[in-house]
Structure formats: C-alpha cells, structure tokens
Design an enzyme around this catalytic site. Structure first.
Site, PDB file in Angstrom:
ATOM      1  N   TRP A 269      31.466  60.356   5.313  1.00 52.73           N
ATOM      2  CA  TRP A 269      31.888  59.379   4.302  1.00 52.73           C
ATOM      3  C   TRP A 269      33.063  59.948   3.509  1.00 52.73           C
ATOM      4  O   TRP A 269      34.090  59.278   3.305  1.00 52.73           O
ATOM      5  CB  TRP A 269      30.698  59.080   3.391  1.00 52.73           C
TER       6      TRP A 269
ATOM      7  N   SER B 189      17.628  62.188   6.531  1.00 50.59           N
ATOM      8  CA  SER B 189      18.829  61.930   7.316  1.00 50.59           C
ATOM      9  C   SER B 189      18.915  62.924   8.478  1.00 50.59           C
ATOM     10  O   SER B 189      19.275  62.571   9.610  1.00 50.59           O
ATOM     11  CB  SER B 189      20.058  62.050   6.406  1.00 50.59           C
TER      12      SER B 189
ATOM     13  N   GLY C 158      26.751  63.436   3.359  1.00 45.28           N
ATOM     14  CA  GLY C 158      27.792  62.414   3.255  1.00 45.28           C
ATOM     15  C   GLY C 158      29.167  62.938   3.658  1.00 45.28           C
ATOM     16  O   GLY C 158      30.195  62.435   3.196  1.00 45.28           O
ATOM     17  N   THR C 159      29.162  63.904   4.542  1.00 47.31           N
ATOM     18  CA  THR C 159      30.393  64.534   5.010  1.00 47.31           C
ATOM     19  C   THR C 159      31.389  63.513   5.570  1.00 47.31           C
ATOM     20  O   THR C 159      32.558  63.476   5.180  1.00 47.31           O
ATOM     21  CB  THR C 159      30.056  65.528   6.151  1.00 47.31           C
TER      22      THR C 159
ATOM     23  N   ARG D 144      24.011  65.867  -2.281  1.00 48.02           N
ATOM     24  CA  ARG D 144      23.108  64.710  -2.175  1.00 48.02           C
ATOM     25  C   ARG D 144      21.682  65.183  -2.419  1.00 48.02           C
ATOM     26  O   ARG D 144      21.345  66.341  -2.104  1.00 48.02           O
ATOM     27  CB  ARG D 144      23.224  64.133  -0.767  1.00 48.02           C
TER      28      ARG D 144
ATOM     29  N   LYS E 103      24.475  66.360   6.306  1.00 46.45           N
ATOM     30  CA  LYS E 103      23.782  65.101   5.978  1.00 46.45           C
ATOM     31  C   LYS E 103      23.941  64.671   4.508  1.00 46.45           C
ATOM     32  O   LYS E 103      23.264  63.767   4.033  1.00 46.45           O
ATOM     33  CB  LYS E 103      22.283  65.108   6.339  1.00 46.45           C
TER      34      LYS E 103
ATOM     35  N   HIS F  57      30.621  73.176   6.681  1.00 47.63           N
ATOM     36  CA  HIS F  57      29.283  73.171   6.072  1.00 47.63           C
ATOM     37  C   HIS F  57      28.875  74.575   5.619  1.00 47.63           C
ATOM     38  O   HIS F  57      27.786  74.756   5.099  1.00 47.63           O
ATOM     39  CB  HIS F  57      28.229  72.722   7.089  1.00 47.63           C
TER      40      HIS F  57
HETATM   41  P1  A3P Z   1      21.486  58.440   6.103  1.00 42.94           P
HETATM   42  O1  A3P Z   1      21.006  59.116   7.350  1.00 42.94           O
HETATM   43  O2  A3P Z   1      20.616  58.667   4.920  1.00 42.94           O
HETATM   44  O3  A3P Z   1      21.779  57.004   6.311  1.00 42.94           O
HETATM   45  P2  A3P Z   1      26.863  63.568   7.176  1.00 42.94           P
HETATM   46  O4  A3P Z   1      28.143  62.870   7.430  1.00 42.94           O
HETATM   47  O5  A3P Z   1      26.980  64.704   6.204  1.00 42.94           O
HETATM   48  O6  A3P Z   1      26.194  63.949   8.449  1.00 42.94           O
HETATM   49  O7  A3P Z   1      25.901  62.555   6.410  1.00 42.94           O
HETATM   50  C1  A3P Z   1      25.330  61.471   7.060  1.00 42.94           C
HETATM   51  C2  A3P Z   1      24.756  60.538   6.015  1.00 42.94           C
HETATM   52  O8  A3P Z   1      25.842  59.892   5.319  1.00 42.94           O
HETATM   53  C3  A3P Z   1      23.927  59.434   6.649  1.00 42.94           C
HETATM   54  O9  A3P Z   1      22.895  59.119   5.721  1.00 42.94           O
HETATM   55  C4  A3P Z   1      24.943  58.319   6.758  1.00 42.94           C
HETATM   56  O10 A3P Z   1      24.375  57.037   6.900  1.00 42.94           O
HETATM   57  C5  A3P Z   1      25.678  58.472   5.426  1.00 42.94           C
HETATM   58  N1  A3P Z   1      26.984  57.790   5.432  1.00 42.94           N
HETATM   59  C6  A3P Z   1      27.945  57.859   6.396  1.00 42.94           C
HETATM   60  N2  A3P Z   1      28.969  57.043   6.078  1.00 42.94           N
HETATM   61  C7  A3P Z   1      28.649  56.449   4.903  1.00 42.94           C
HETATM   62  C8  A3P Z   1      29.303  55.493   4.058  1.00 42.94           C
HETATM   63  N3  A3P Z   1      30.465  54.974   4.387  1.00 42.94           N
HETATM   64  N4  A3P Z   1      28.669  55.121   2.922  1.00 42.94           N
HETATM   65  C9  A3P Z   1      27.481  55.636   2.574  1.00 42.94           C
HETATM   66  N5  A3P Z   1      26.806  56.544   3.329  1.00 42.94           N
HETATM   67  C10 A3P Z   1      27.379  56.939   4.476  1.00 42.94           C
END
Ligand code: A3P
Length: 309
Positions: free
Chosen positions: A55, A151, A52-53, A143, A50, A123
């Site tokens: 992303w 999240s 921002g993986t 984060r 959670k 992870h």
């Molecule tokens: P939120 O739930 O706070 O919105 P992971 O990929 O590690 O599971 O993390 C998920 C988090 O990354 C989620 O946060 C998601 O919305 C956020 N996320 C995914 N893609 C993103 C992007 N392009 N820009 C910013 N945040 C992003």
C-alpha cells in the site's frame, strides 16, 4: 517461445543470527545491507511484513507520478531489497549457499543504475540496515500486530510447505518466530526515531481512517507536497479497490520483475481485505487473552499506541 519465469521457493525457511527468514532472503543478502550505498535522495519504505508495505509502495509511487498508476516507475518494486530477484538457483540450505554463492551483481546493477529518487523497500530491522540509512528519506509503516498475524496467516498459511494454523501463527508471533524477527523490537526502534527529520512514522490504521491527511504528510516528508488535484488522485488510486485493479492489470501483463526473468508483481497475494479489526473474527477468546498478555509485557512501557478496532 514464452520466457520461463523463475518463482523462488518462498516456502523454505531458515534462521540467521536468531531471526527467521523465508528462503528468498539469504545470509549473504542480509550481510550485504550494512555496506549498501545509500543515496540522500533515496526513499526507503521500511515495514514489518504484512503491515501495509505494498500500500505504501503504491502511495509513494503515486505521489512521485502525479497520481497516475500507469506512470509509476516500478523497476525496483518487485520485492524487498534483501530478497533474491535474480534468475539463479536459490540455495536450500546454508551448506548449499556456501558451495554455490549467489552472484548478486545483476541485482545490484539494477539498483546502482536506477535513477534518483530510488524507492527501496525493506523489512529488515533497523540494526541490520545500512548505518547511514537516515541520510535518506525513510517512511516506516506500523500496524497493529493482531491484524498482522491474521494477514500473515492468510498470506502464508495455505502454503503447504509451512503450513500455518491461526494458533501457530499467533504463537509464532509471541515467540518472535515470524519471518524478519520480533515485531516489538522492529516497531519500537523506528518509533524511537520518529522525530528524526528524515523519518516519517505512519500507522496503517490512521492511514485507513484519514488517507488524504496522512498522504499529504508523507508527500511533504519526501519533499513532494501535493496540490489538491493530485492528492485526490493519489487517494483515489491508492484505495484498495483501485489498487487491486492496478495489480491485476500488472499481473496480466507480466510487468514488475526487478530483473529479466524474475516473477511478475502480483504473483503473490499482497492485496487481501485491507481492513482494521478483522482479527476479531479469527482469534479465540483464549488466544486473544494470551496475546494481550504478551503485548502488554512488550509494549506497556512505550507511548506507541495501536488501534485494534
Ligand atoms: P490484510 O491481509 O489484512 O487484508 P504487506 O504489503 O506488508 O504484505 O501487507 C499486506 C496487507 O496490506 C494486507 O492486509 C493487504 O490487504 C493490505 N493492503 C494492501 N493494499 C492495500 C490498500 N490499498 N489499502 C489498504 N490495505 C491494503
């Protein structure tokens, strides 16, 4: 006839060596990581869940594909490498795992055959990763833990087999019971490695604030500095709105499984709100005070500082 896709039971939780994992991570897949064959030109994305993986996966994918989302090689992208993505019966207990061990070969074949540079996601905390991990390029995303808890609650809380309340999610974080283990240890270990020539430590909040600057740093760190034109495209397509569109299209076309028959990317909701400071609407004053106390006790003696706003 449409192929039946196997969706693993993410609800099943278990503990291994004192750390909680979802059912898609097995003891044997964690053990296997210590002897995993790392390549020098691998790019490893390491995160606490959670943080921002997905992303970062999109950003790295875009960097490697000149900024075109449909050109990203997603063959290894469907999940963290310690997760099961083979179309086999997943054991639901330690006993079952011993009786019917998973055959990892289809999964490992995909990874072994993948052309360089492989983009691999995990992870697991540093201690559990391959001993020669740092010969590869490593991008670690961190984060602030309040937004991570929220999240995680959004992601897993509605799962009837867990189930989580916000209070339970916060308590689990403070008790080191979130899947993949204690958050402070996870981030601090990689923060200590931040000056290693192959490690890039990125803060989610910084990336939100100044995407172009940090994307260029990441690109240079993996040996792919970007022209302005490509950088613009990477920034554009890694923005959450464009990223959501890309995921939607992939999910609709059933794309993204690591091996035939595995779940399509987009099955799970990895793109949610994507903002910093949302925790403020969800933590009570008492929860926030308790969390701050815990945070201080774990993080006061490090110069790693997070933005919570
Ligand atoms: P939120 O739930 O706070 O919105 P992971 O990929 O590690 O599971 O993390 C998920 C988090 O990354 C989620 O946060 C998601 O919305 C956020 N996320 C995914 N893609 C993103 C992007 N392009 N820009 C910013 N945040 C992003």
């Amino acid at each position: 006839m449409a192929e039946e896709r196997y969706i693993p039971p993410i609800a099943f939780e278990h503990q291994y060596k004192g750390i909680w994992y979802p059912g898609v991570v097995l003891d044997s897949s964690i053990d296997r990581m210590r002897t995993f064959q790392v390549r020098e030109d691998d790019i490893w994305i390491v995160t606490y869940p959670k943080a921002g993986t997905h992303w970062m996966m999109e950003i790295i994918g875009l960097i490697l594909s000149n900024g075109y989302p449909d050109k990203i090689d997603r063959s290894l992208y469907s999940s963290a490498i310690e997760m099961i993505r083979v179309n086999q019966k997943i054991p639901r207990s330690k006993e079952e795992e011993q009786e019917h061990p998973i055959d990892w070969s289809p999964f490992m074949d995909v990874i072994d055959r993948a052309p360089s540079p492989r983009v691999l996601l995990t992870h697991l905390n540093y201690d559990l990763l391959p001993q020669d991990l740092l010969k590869a390029k490593v991008v670690y995303v961190a984060r602030n833990p309040k937004d991570i808890v929220l999240s995680w609650f959004d992601f897993a809380g509605k799962n009837p087999a867990l189930p989580l309340t916000m209070d339970k999610a916060i308590t689990k974080m403070m008790n080191d019971e979130v899947h993949w283990g204690p958050w402070p240890q996870h981030v601090r270990q990689f923060w200590e490695l931040r000056d290693h020539e192959n490690v890039t430590f990125v803060l989610y909040e910084d990336l939100k604030k100044e995407p172009a600057k940090h994307i260029q740093t990441i690109a240079s760190s993996i040996g792919r500095p970007l022209s302005e034109e490509v950088l613009d495209r990477v920034v554009k397509f890694s923005h959450i709105d464009a990223h959501r569109e890309t995921f939607k299209k992939m999910a609709e076309s059933g794309q993204g499984g690591l091996v035939k028959g595995s779940g399509p990317a987009g099955t799970f909701k990895f793109i949610n709100k994507g903002v910093t400071g949302r925790w403020k609407q969800h933590f009570t004053v008492a929860q926030n005070e308790a969390f701050d106390e815990w945070y201080k006790s774990k993080m006061a003696d490090t110069d790693l500082k997070f933005t919570f706003e």
